[in-house]
Design a protein around this motif. Structure first.
Motif, PDB file in Angstrom:
ATOM      1  N   LEU A 131       0.826  -1.204   0.000  1.00 22.88           N
ATOM      2  CA  LEU A 131       0.000   0.000   0.000  1.00 22.88           C
ATOM      3  C   LEU A 131       0.862   1.258   0.000  1.00 22.88           C
ATOM      4  CD1 LEU A 131      -2.764   1.499   0.406  1.00 22.88           C
ATOM      5  CD2 LEU A 131      -2.308   1.302   2.863  1.00 22.88           C
ATOM      6  N   VAL A 132       1.785   1.387   0.972  1.00 22.39           N
ATOM      7  CA  VAL A 132       2.538   2.636   1.119  1.00 22.39           C
ATOM      8  C   VAL A 132       3.559   2.823  -0.001  1.00 22.39           C
ATOM      9  CG1 VAL A 132       2.215   2.619   3.612  1.00 22.39           C
ATOM     10  CG2 VAL A 132       4.292   1.631   2.651  1.00 22.39           C
ATOM     11  N   LEU A 133       3.934   1.740  -0.683  1.00 22.39           N
ATOM     12  CA  LEU A 133       4.896   1.840  -1.784  1.00 22.39           C
ATOM     13  C   LEU A 133       4.225   1.746  -3.150  1.00 22.39           C
ATOM     14  CD1 LEU A 133       7.766  -0.400  -0.322  1.00 22.39           C
ATOM     15  CD2 LEU A 133       7.597   2.096  -0.284  1.00 22.39           C
ATOM     16  N   ASP A 189     -10.725   6.075   9.106  1.00 23.64           N
ATOM     17  CA  ASP A 189     -10.719   6.634   7.755  1.00 23.64           C
ATOM     18  C   ASP A 189      -9.365   7.229   7.384  1.00 23.64           C
ATOM     19  OD1 ASP A 189     -13.391   5.995   7.536  1.00 23.64           O
ATOM     20  OD2 ASP A 189     -14.068   7.972   8.228  1.00 23.64           O
ATOM     21  N   PHE A 190      -9.119   7.299   6.077  1.00 20.48           N
ATOM     22  CA  PHE A 190      -7.936   7.999   5.555  1.00 20.48           C
ATOM     23  C   PHE A 190      -8.175   9.507   5.643  1.00 20.48           C
ATOM     24  CE2 PHE A 190      -7.811   4.018   2.834  1.00 20.48           C
ATOM     25  CZ  PHE A 190      -6.789   3.435   3.557  1.00 20.48           C
ATOM     26  N   GLN A 191      -7.127  10.230   5.987  1.00 28.56           N
ATOM     27  CA  GLN A 191      -7.229  11.675   6.146  1.00 28.56           C
ATOM     28  C   GLN A 191      -6.018  12.350   5.508  1.00 28.56           C
ATOM     29  OE1 GLN A 191      -9.839  13.138   7.340  1.00 28.56           O
ATOM     30  NE2 GLN A 191     -10.894  11.535   8.502  1.00 28.56           N
ATOM     31  N   ILE A 206       0.708  15.091   4.298  1.00 28.46           N
ATOM     32  CA  ILE A 206       0.750  13.742   4.863  1.00 28.46           C
ATOM     33  C   ILE A 206      -0.625  13.107   4.737  1.00 28.46           C
ATOM     34  CG2 ILE A 206       0.398  14.706   7.186  1.00 28.46           C
ATOM     35  CD1 ILE A 206       1.684  12.166   8.311  1.00 28.46           C
ATOM     36  N   VAL A 207      -0.630  11.883   4.234  1.00 27.53           N
ATOM     37  CA  VAL A 207      -1.841  11.076   4.213  1.00 27.53           C
ATOM     38  C   VAL A 207      -1.721  10.081   5.355  1.00 27.53           C
ATOM     39  CG1 VAL A 207      -3.217   9.418   2.914  1.00 27.53           C
ATOM     40  CG2 VAL A 207      -2.128  11.333   1.721  1.00 27.53           C
ATOM     41  N   TYR A 208      -2.750  10.012   6.186  1.00 31.15           N
ATOM     42  CA  TYR A 208      -2.680   9.140   7.354  1.00 31.15           C
ATOM     43  C   TYR A 208      -4.029   8.477   7.585  1.00 31.15           C
ATOM     44  CZ  TYR A 208      -5.117  12.867   9.950  1.00 31.15           C
ATOM     45  OH  TYR A 208      -6.026  13.794  10.382  1.00 31.15           O
ATOM     46  N   ALA A 209      -4.032   7.490   8.454  1.00 26.80           N
ATOM     47  CA  ALA A 209      -5.275   6.831   8.853  1.00 26.80           C
ATOM     48  C   ALA A 209      -5.535   7.139  10.320  1.00 26.80           C
ATOM     49  CB  ALA A 209      -5.185   5.322   8.647  1.00 26.80           C
ATOM     50  N   GLU A 210      -6.778   7.484  10.633  1.00 26.01           N
ATOM     51  CA  GLU A 210      -7.139   7.672  12.033  1.00 26.01           C
ATOM     52  C   GLU A 210      -7.035   6.335  12.774  1.00 26.01           C
ATOM     53  OE1 GLU A 210     -11.123   9.102  11.514  1.00 26.01           O
ATOM     54  OE2 GLU A 210     -10.523  11.172  11.924  1.00 26.01           O
ATOM     55  N   LEU A 211      -6.582   6.395  14.012  1.00 23.81           N
ATOM     56  CA  LEU A 211      -6.620   5.221  14.870  1.00 23.81           C
ATOM     57  C   LEU A 211      -7.680   5.450  15.932  1.00 23.81           C
ATOM     58  CD1 LEU A 211      -2.824   4.345  15.346  1.00 23.81           C
ATOM     59  CD2 LEU A 211      -4.510   3.196  13.903  1.00 23.81           C
ATOM     60  N   PRO A 302       0.619   7.292  10.193  1.00 20.73           N
ATOM     61  CA  PRO A 302       1.069   7.880   8.919  1.00 20.73           C
ATOM     62  C   PRO A 302       1.159   6.826   7.816  1.00 20.73           C
ATOM     63  CG  PRO A 302       2.429   8.655  10.743  1.00 20.73           C
ATOM     64  CD  PRO A 302       1.582   7.528  11.278  1.00 20.73           C
ATOM     65  N   ILE A 303       0.658   7.183   6.644  1.00 24.42           N
ATOM     66  CA  ILE A 303       0.731   6.279   5.493  1.00 24.42           C
ATOM     67  C   ILE A 303       1.812   6.728   4.521  1.00 24.42           C
ATOM     68  CG2 ILE A 303      -0.544   5.385   3.496  1.00 24.42           C
ATOM     69  CD1 ILE A 303      -3.068   5.534   5.194  1.00 24.42           C
TER      70      ILE A 303
END
Length: 484
Positions: A131-133, A189-191, A206-211, A302-303
């Motif tokens: 995913l991240v790559l 969700d992705f943010q 920065i694209v990240y996912a909420e925890l 962080p993604i």
């Protein structure tokens, strides 16, 4: 040549500096390289102009770090001036520019951030890294500092606590007795967010996912008697259940009438009660930038870090063009990871002090070193070498040739990094034993010594899930399953 001031950085922080140049010649792509001068320790210049790295703390010292100003509050500024060369891809354009960076260091302040490092199984880790790559979502030309480990996301982790003023790891571990134990988080969700400088310029996206913490909002603890639960007797059969215990683990026959909640906030508070925490100052730049929904620490995974303006398109692709299921990532945490473990160069490492009794010759050393030159032993303030060093990973000791007199004060301390005690350290000379950087910097002789060092990262394993977990496992009482 005028010197362009890039700004100020504090020791221990990640550099976000960048240099750039322009040319009137069309279709020229410039690359950047170090030319001369001094960069702050730990920083280097990338070909794209990004100045990467974490600023080291070896800026200025007096008397091997023993001199203290204003009870350790006084800070020292140092300016580093260096020259960068910009070169066109065909070599037909070149130019130099001088830059400066000011470094500020608090004399006795050493800090670390604490992370929850997620350790998925092989399949889940492969899917995360795919995913991240994914170059279709995060194209190579949009990635921010792809080669900088400070912005790598291939191993999933989240920030738990920032700006901890370091103590010995054993002291930090002792604070994790009650609320800090295994936790499971959910991926939301992705943010998208951005990091900006003080002038409002975007440094990176920065694209990240909420925890999501399912226990969020729980009280610190619940007393069993207040919950009207039935009386409970726990019997442990040695042949059916083995419990490893240590001094931080309440043994099974000890009365335990409280359940301690392991929600993230309570886990943070347990550590904050015993540590000095400059949380906001050491947050990553994107958490300090004013924006929705909040400014400050966020429970986030962080993604990918991206160049300014590239985040929206990547977020759209992430939400609409892939089938990755975030629920596949098991966010289970059983340890905190310090990104800057305390070593022998921090003044917060206490000296070892004993009182002589006229007969004892053997004393525990604590510092497991292999040579006497790495420690300093004094008796009533006078240095002594009349002892034997007994190196051991489990019980290092020193044995005096003659027992120190009754009432004398014995101090054992680790020496700091030293150069040239006997004036044999040579820099930029013709005779050499060891050469660094192929530029003539040389160290000669055994009197050049370095402290015993440890990995900058250190893991603090949770010593227990909780005594109440053992009660639930043995008793089968559903009422004791943690829901708070």
């Amino acid at each position: 040549m005028a010197i362009y001031d890039l700004g100020t950085i504090t020791t221990g922080r990640v550099s976000l500096f960048k240099v750039s140049a322009s040319t009137t010649i069309e279709n020229v792509v410039l690359s950047y390289s170090y030319h001369s001068g001094r960069l702050p320790p730990g920083l280097n210049i990338n070909p794209d102009g990004e100045i990467q790295g974490t600023c080291g703390d070896k800026i200025f010292q007096l008397d091997n770090g023993e001199t203290t100003f204003d009870s350790g509050i006084f800070s020292i500024d140092k300016t580093f001036v260096f020259t960068v060369t910009a070169t066109g891809q065909f070599g037909n354009v070149t130019g130099n520019q001088q830059y400066s960076i000011d470094v500020v260091k608090g004399v006795q302040k050493s800090v670390a951030n604490m992370y929850g490092k997620i350790r998925p199984d092989g399949t889940a880790l492969d899917e995360w890294q795919a995913l991240v790559l994914n170059a279709k979502i995060f194209t190579n030309d949009t990635v921010y500092r792809a080669s900088d480990a400070n912005f790598s996301t291939t191993i999933p982790q989240f920030l738990f606590l920032s700006g901890i003023e370091l103590k010995l790891s054993s002291a930090i571990f002792a604070l994790m007795k009650y609320n800090n134990y295994n936790i499971n988080l959910r991926v939301g969700d992705f943010q998208l967010s951005q990091a900006k400088d003080t002038a409002g310029n975007v440094i990176y996206d920065i694209v990240y996912a909420e925890l999501i913490d399912p226990k969020q909002g729980a009280g610190d603890s619940i007393t069993l008697s207040q919950a009207n639960l039935p009386a409970l007797t726990v019997q442990i059969n040695a042949d059916s259940l083995k419990i490893a215990s240590d001094e931080t683990f309440p043994i099974p026959d000890t009365k335990q009438d409280k359940l301690f909640s392991n929600d993230i906030i309570n886990m943070q508070n347990e550590l904050k009660d015993g540590l000095t925490v400059n949380n906001f100052d050491y947050l990553p730049a994107w958490m300090k930038t004013p924006q929705s929904p909040v400014r400050g620490w966020r429970l986030a995974l962080p993604i990918r870090y991206l160049k300014p303006g590239e985040g929206e398109q990547a977020l759209y692709r992430l939400k609409n063009e892939i089938t990755y299921d975030t629920k596949k990532l098991d966010v289970s945490v059983d340890r905190w990871v310090l990104d800057n473990a305390i070593g022998t160069t921090f003044d917060t490492v206490a000296d070892i002090t004993y009182t002589g009794d006229g007969s004892t010759t053997v004393f525990t050393n604590v510092y497991n070193v292999t040579a006497k030159k790495h420690i300093l032993v004094t008796i009533d303030g006078l240095g002594s070498t009349a002892y034997t060093l007994n190196a051991s990973a489990t019980n290092p000791q020193i044995t005096f040739d003659t027992a120190p007199a009754d009432g004398t004060v014995i101090i054992i301390k680790m020496k700091h990094t030293t150069f040239g005690n006997l004036v044999v350290t040579t820099f930029d000379a013709s005779s050499t034993d060891t050469t660094f950087d192929d530029d003539g910097t040389r160290f000669i002789g055994e009197e050049v010594t370095f402290d015993v060092t440890i990995d900058t990262q250190q893991q603090l394993m949770f010593s227990k899930s909780a005594i109440t977990d053992n009660i639930t496992h043995v008793s089968k009482h559903r009422e004791l399953v943690r829901t708070v």
